[in-house]
Design an enzyme around this catalytic site. Structure first.
Site, PDB file in Angstrom:
ATOM      1  N   TYR A   1       0.849  -1.191   0.000  1.00 52.51           N
ATOM      2  CA  TYR A   1       0.000   0.000   0.000  1.00 52.51           C
ATOM      3  C   TYR A   1       0.883   1.239   0.000  1.00 52.51           C
ATOM      4  CZ  TYR A   1      -3.639  -3.322   1.500  1.00 52.51           C
ATOM      5  OH  TYR A   1      -4.503  -4.392   1.594  1.00 52.51           O
TER       6      TYR A   1
ATOM      7  N   HIS B   1      -0.244 -12.073   1.235  1.00 56.83           N
ATOM      8  CA  HIS B   1      -1.180 -11.282   0.434  1.00 56.83           C
ATOM      9  C   HIS B   1      -1.655 -12.051  -0.798  1.00 56.83           C
ATOM     10  CE1 HIS B   1      -2.008  -6.691  -0.103  1.00 56.83           C
ATOM     11  NE2 HIS B   1      -3.090  -7.407  -0.253  1.00 56.83           N
TER      12      HIS B   1
ATOM     13  N   PRO C   1     -16.196  -4.869   4.107  1.00 56.70           N
ATOM     14  CA  PRO C   1     -17.522  -5.140   4.685  1.00 56.70           C
ATOM     15  C   PRO C   1     -18.554  -4.071   4.349  1.00 56.70           C
ATOM     16  CG  PRO C   1     -16.071  -4.241   6.357  1.00 56.70           C
ATOM     17  CD  PRO C   1     -15.212  -4.484   5.139  1.00 56.70           C
ATOM     18  N   LEU C   2     -18.095  -2.917   3.859  1.00 65.00           N
ATOM     19  CA  LEU C   2     -19.009  -1.854   3.447  1.00 65.00           C
ATOM     20  C   LEU C   2     -19.143  -1.776   1.929  1.00 65.00           C
ATOM     21  CD1 LEU C   2     -17.950   0.917   6.002  1.00 65.00           C
ATOM     22  CD2 LEU C   2     -19.999  -0.515   6.055  1.00 65.00           C
ATOM     23  N   GLY C   3     -18.730  -2.847   1.246  1.00 62.73           N
ATOM     24  CA  GLY C   3     -18.889  -2.871  -0.205  1.00 62.73           C
ATOM     25  C   GLY C   3     -18.175  -1.728  -0.893  1.00 62.73           C
TER      26      GLY C   3
ATOM     27  N   GLY D   1     -17.596   1.090   0.121  1.00 66.44           N
ATOM     28  CA  GLY D   1     -18.286   2.348   0.394  1.00 66.44           C
ATOM     29  C   GLY D   1     -19.719   2.385  -0.082  1.00 66.44           C
ATOM     30  N   PHE D   2     -20.117   1.471  -0.957  1.00 75.48           N
ATOM     31  CA  PHE D   2     -21.475   1.520  -1.505  1.00 75.48           C
ATOM     32  C   PHE D   2     -22.533   1.330  -0.435  1.00 75.48           C
ATOM     33  CE2 PHE D   2     -25.252  -0.326  -3.457  1.00 75.48           C
ATOM     34  CZ  PHE D   2     -25.493   0.577  -4.488  1.00 75.48           C
TER      35      PHE D   2
END
Length: 330
Positions: free
Chosen positions: A58, A124, A219-221, A223-224
């Site tokens: 990253y 990874h 887990p939040l897709g 951000g969607f």
């Protein structure tokens, strides 16, 4: 905040982790700010989100350097998770699982993170040119040397091009069975959310039967599922969502009923759609730890608040009845 266990080594973390990747990699480059991201890490730790998830790729490297700045002051409060196995070039990313590289990469991560031991060292990606047993064996040597406390594997599953009758994570399950013969797996990290539930078919059950922790990525897709994105809004060129099959204007519009359902449930509990999405992940089992990524303090605080939200049977039934998410791979 509730505590959860990672693997047979009984390493404890907060119920919700912090994915640090967006602070330096993958999302909205124009909004990156080192000092703001550092405050976000501190906010997460203040709220009990002790698992800080990063990787050497990253940035590359800058994300570990950022996390290291926070750890310099608060190492005892944090559970440090980083990853090895990917090299970033100007136009490509390649896997490297050679034992010598793994050892050098670990030493470099330790320096950037300003710590003498990594709590969870994750592979990874596997190197197709190196037997996974050799890579995992080198990682196990790092545990014996006291540089790493436990090992984890990041699962990979390609939706497109799968043969009929195969499951998304069949390849990962075979890898897990192989490395488990070399050194115990403490955790598996894979995508799991209301709109990406494939891990429930076989990967999470594999973890449950063996006492292995499960880190729920995205887990939040992406951000969607927070309900804050607008169909057709567009993304910056370096944002991974600019090329994601579910983030075309057409697919974002088609998947709005998923967010609407989360919003209805949240209204009953005084919670946001994102908090409902995280609570659903937590409801999948006591060893599941969602790791939402963010670079903003207010989102870190909101995500931490989801640990106190308990969904009842009606809530879970409503989520199960939501239409399946669509994407251009379908």
């Amino acid at each position: 905040m509730e505590r959860r266990t990672i693997g047979a080594t009984a390493l404890e973390v907060g119920a919700i982790g912090l994915g640090c990747m967006p602070m330096n990699w993958g999302y909205t480059e124009s909004q990156r700010n080192g000092e703001s991201s550092l405050r976000t890490v501190h906010t997460a730790l203040d709220r009990g989100c002790t698992l800080l998830d990063t990787a050497d790729m990253y940035g590359p490297f800058t994300n570990e350097l950022l996390v290291g700045r926070a750890l310099k002051e608060r190492r005892a409060e944090a559970f440090v998770s980083t990853k090895v196995g990917l090299l970033v070039g100007e136009q490509h990313i390649v896997a490297n699982g050679r034992p010598g590289y793994v050892r050098r990469a670990c030493d470099a991560s330790l320096r950037r993170l300003q710590t003498d031991c990594i709590d969870l060292y994750q592979l990874h990606r596997t190197d197709p040119e190196v037997p996974i047993e050799e890579t995992w064996g080198a990682m196990a040597e790092l545990v014996a040397a006291g540089k790493v406390r436990s090992l984890g594997l990041c699962a990979v599953g390609a939706r497109a091009g799968r043969r009929r009758g195969t499951r998304l994570y069949d390849g990962t399950l075979r890898q897990l069975d192989r490395v488990q013969q070399v050194f115990p797996v403490s955790s598996v990290q894979a995508e799991l959310s209301v709109w990406s539930t494939e891990a429930l078919e076989s990967l999470l059950p594999w973890c449950v039967t063996r006492g292995v922790g499960f880190l729920a990525a995205m887990p939040l897709g992406n951000g969607f599922l927070t309900g804050t994105l607008t169909p057709g809004q567009g993304f910056e060129p370096e944002d991974i969502r600019a090329r994601h099959p579910r983030f075309t204007a057409e697919m974002m519009a088609a998947n709005q009923p998923v967010v609407a359902g989360l919003r209805r449930i949240g209204a009953r509990h005084g919670a946001t759609p994102g908090q409902v999405a995280l609570a659903w992940v937590l409801a999948q089992g006591p060893h599941v730890v969602p790791v939402p990524g963010t670079k903003k303090e207010h989102w870190a605080a909101e995500n931490a608040g989801a640990a106190g939200l308990v969904l009842d049977r009606r809530d879970l039934a409503e989520i199960a009845a939501l239409p399946p998410a669509l994407g251009s791979w379908d």
